[in-house]
Write an enzyme that holds these catalytic residues in place. Sequence first.
Site, PDB file in Angstrom:
ATOM      1  N   ARG A  76      -4.161   5.169 -11.398  1.00  0.00           N
ATOM      2  CA  ARG A  76      -5.260   4.610 -10.595  1.00  0.00           C
ATOM      3  C   ARG A  76      -4.871   4.640  -9.123  1.00  0.00           C
ATOM      4  NH1 ARG A  76      -3.571  -0.339  -9.101  1.00  0.00           N
ATOM      5  NH2 ARG A  76      -5.574  -0.910  -8.210  1.00  0.00           N
ATOM      6  N   ASP A  96       6.821 -12.768  -3.369  1.00  0.00           N
ATOM      7  CA  ASP A  96       6.467 -11.625  -2.522  1.00  0.00           C
ATOM      8  C   ASP A  96       6.248 -12.113  -1.089  1.00  0.00           C
ATOM      9  OD1 ASP A  96       3.996 -12.814  -2.698  1.00  0.00           O
ATOM     10  OD2 ASP A  96       2.904 -10.924  -2.898  1.00  0.00           O
ATOM     11  N   SER A 137      -4.185   3.069  -5.680  1.00  0.00           N
ATOM     12  CA  SER A 137      -3.883   1.713  -5.214  1.00  0.00           C
ATOM     13  C   SER A 137      -4.960   1.265  -4.235  1.00  0.00           C
ATOM     14  CB  SER A 137      -2.518   1.703  -4.526  1.00  0.00           C
ATOM     15  OG  SER A 137      -2.402   0.557  -3.711  1.00  0.00           O
ATOM     16  N   GLY A 138      -5.229  -0.035  -4.218  1.00  0.00           N
ATOM     17  CA  GLY A 138      -6.173  -0.583  -3.245  1.00  0.00           C
ATOM     18  C   GLY A 138      -5.455  -1.277  -2.102  1.00  0.00           C
ATOM     19  N   SER A 169       0.886  -9.166   2.552  1.00  0.00           N
ATOM     20  CA  SER A 169       1.550  -9.528   1.305  1.00  0.00           C
ATOM     21  C   SER A 169       2.776  -8.677   0.980  1.00  0.00           C
ATOM     22  CB  SER A 169       0.501  -9.466   0.200  1.00  0.00           C
ATOM     23  OG  SER A 169       0.969 -10.064  -0.947  1.00  0.00           O
ATOM     24  N   GLU A 200      -1.421 -10.919 -13.717  1.00  0.00           N
ATOM     25  CA  GLU A 200      -1.109  -9.502 -13.620  1.00  0.00           C
ATOM     26  C   GLU A 200       0.380  -9.374 -13.928  1.00  0.00           C
ATOM     27  OE1 GLU A 200      -3.921  -7.389 -10.543  1.00  0.00           O
ATOM     28  OE2 GLU A 200      -2.696  -8.846  -9.507  1.00  0.00           O
TER      29      GLU A 200
HETATM   30  C1  G16 Z   1      -2.661  -7.495  -4.238  1.00  0.00           C
HETATM   31  C2  G16 Z   1      -3.679  -8.083  -5.186  1.00  0.00           C
HETATM   32  C3  G16 Z   1      -3.160  -7.978  -6.604  1.00  0.00           C
HETATM   33  C4  G16 Z   1      -2.814  -6.536  -6.930  1.00  0.00           C
HETATM   34  C5  G16 Z   1      -1.859  -5.963  -5.886  1.00  0.00           C
HETATM   35  C6  G16 Z   1      -1.627  -4.475  -6.052  1.00  0.00           C
HETATM   36  O1  G16 Z   1      -1.475  -8.226  -4.311  1.00  0.00           O
HETATM   37  O2  G16 Z   1      -3.913  -9.421  -4.831  1.00  0.00           O
HETATM   38  O3  G16 Z   1      -4.140  -8.479  -7.465  1.00  0.00           O
HETATM   39  O4  G16 Z   1      -2.217  -6.444  -8.176  1.00  0.00           O
HETATM   40  O5  G16 Z   1      -2.401  -6.143  -4.596  1.00  0.00           O
HETATM   41  O6  G16 Z   1      -2.842  -3.812  -5.934  1.00  0.00           O
HETATM   42  P1  G16 Z   1      -2.945  -2.238  -5.897  1.00  0.00           P
HETATM   43  O7  G16 Z   1      -2.284  -1.753  -7.157  1.00  0.00           O
HETATM   44  O8  G16 Z   1      -4.413  -1.948  -5.866  1.00  0.00           O
HETATM   45  O9  G16 Z   1      -2.204  -1.762  -4.698  1.00  0.00           O
HETATM   46  P2  G16 Z   1      -0.730  -8.726  -3.003  1.00  0.00           P
HETATM   47  O10 G16 Z   1       0.320  -9.627  -3.512  1.00  0.00           O
HETATM   48  O11 G16 Z   1      -0.206  -7.498  -2.328  1.00  0.00           O
HETATM   49  O12 G16 Z   1      -1.793  -9.419  -2.205  1.00  0.00           O
END
Ligand code: G16
Length: 543
Positions: free
Chosen positions: A495, A276, A497-498, A64, A370
């Site tokens: 927080r 994106d 990041s995931g 993404s 979001e």
């Molecule tokens: C993904 C998730 C989103 C999240 C974003 C950032 O987006 O689908 O819900 O807001 O990551 O997450 P984080 O702040 O934990 O890094 P995408 O568009 O990268 O798939």
Amino acid sequence: MDVDALRKQAALHAKPPGLAFHYGTAGFRMRAEHLDHVMFRMGLLAALRSKQTGAAIGVMVTASHNPEEDNGVKLVDPLGEMLAPAWEEHATRLANAEDPDLPRALLRIVEEAAVEPARDAVVLIGRDTRPSSEQLAQAAREGVAALGGRLHDYGLLTTPQLHYMVRCRNTDGRYGKPTLDGYYRKLSSAFAELTKQASRSGDERASVKVDCANGIGALKLREMEPHVSPGLAVQLFNDGTKGKLNHLCGADFVKTHQKPPHGLEMKPNERCCSLDGDADRIVYYYLDAAGAFRLLDGDKMAVLMSTFLQELLAEVGESFSVGVVQTAYANGNSTRFLEEVMKVPVYCTKTGVKHLHHKAQEFDVGVYFEANGHGTALFSEAAEVKIKQLAESEDRKGKAAKVLANLIDLFNQTAGDAISDMLVIEAILALKGLTVQQWDALYADLPNRQVKVKVADRTVISTTDAERRAVTPPGLQEAIDSLVSGYRLSRAFVRPSGTEDVVRVYAEADSQESADSLAHAVSLAVFELAGGIGERPQPGFTR
Ligand code: G16
């Protein structure tokens, strides 16, 4: 399960030593060269999930918004939604199992999740345009085949298109045809119906400039363009022919830097938007008459969409429950506007569309977004049936219901979808006769800033209250509270990041200088209390 054959195949997709893998905010994400075994195993897992549910499961190869060198995988559940949380745990365990333990790890999932091993499995695969995606998709295909699963490889797709395909397949076509043509036709005919009702005269076709982040969105919008061109002129930029994916462009760049992408020339008051890397997020923007950059992010979209839906629902006169779902990143003024002016109940969940989607399903009409531009609207089955019934009549109620019925078809109800959201926004602006400036003027955002801090181990930060307060490391929340108290209309949170190896810091306040200064002060607190590495955060901002 032929354990020997599986072992041999697993050896061809060996797990690299010394790395830990986690099914994060949106699947696994890291440098592409570490992901071969993850992809093979996610092919296996998707086949197991399919055998367990008796439904087709999706595997999307993408990272993404991450840099081009990264890659990742998102699994898609039967109704096109994100993978169920219990299966995220299975995924994490499977990705971390040592090679010789793989058959045992699979058997454990079979037992714990009551998988019927003899059942057929069907897996749908899609991938983005990253150079590494085709090879990684091949590893996933081999995983599916190793458990005797049937494959449908869609090749290049946006993430939301794969979510759509999964839902179509599992609802016997009731949601739509599981083909790209089916997707384009479903969306474009709903869009045409909506824009037909707009008062704008034919020669005033709306036009929008689209920054495609050098990603898959460019290919798919180009395919879709002839279907929507009677109602909308779309000009594509950053279409992948020159630049690098997500580099200095795309929705994430524009949102976090609050400035236009490279590669797109803007004139004052022109409507522009950015997708994106896998086209599941979108943000709008324009230059005002004075040349200042104005961003319309996920919060502005949630406000426009929920306001419009509420007006239509009031005309239809049914007592449907309505809710808007946001995260801690939502601008404080958007939440205030929704609650105090629009009188819509607003809920806050943790980051990750999977959380927002789940909450939005509690309402007849649930809008979730979001701030980064990831969102959609969901309609309960009962609401959809009723609205489509009411749309049969020719009276005022019926007219409003017809608009709602077309919006139901235009929204991608499986996941946030940049293409679908763009058409929804364009349809609403056309129907309401609004310019982008008038949309922007619905409420004023509080100045805000988002920055990233590098720490040795981001898991030292844990949070509570939908990520609005830090629990660990000790002293961090107290430090944030004390910093926030020094500014007016201020708020800040941190927080891990995931999707990236960073800690995210968000701050808002009554002026841009204050938001910037608060974000910087909080970054320093994170750096000091959570084990920052590399250069200390500078006032000019670490992004
Ligand atoms: C993904 C998730 C989103 C999240 C974003 C950032 O987006 O689908 O819900 O807001 O990551 O997450 P984080 O702040 O934990 O890094 P995408 O568009 O990268 O798939």
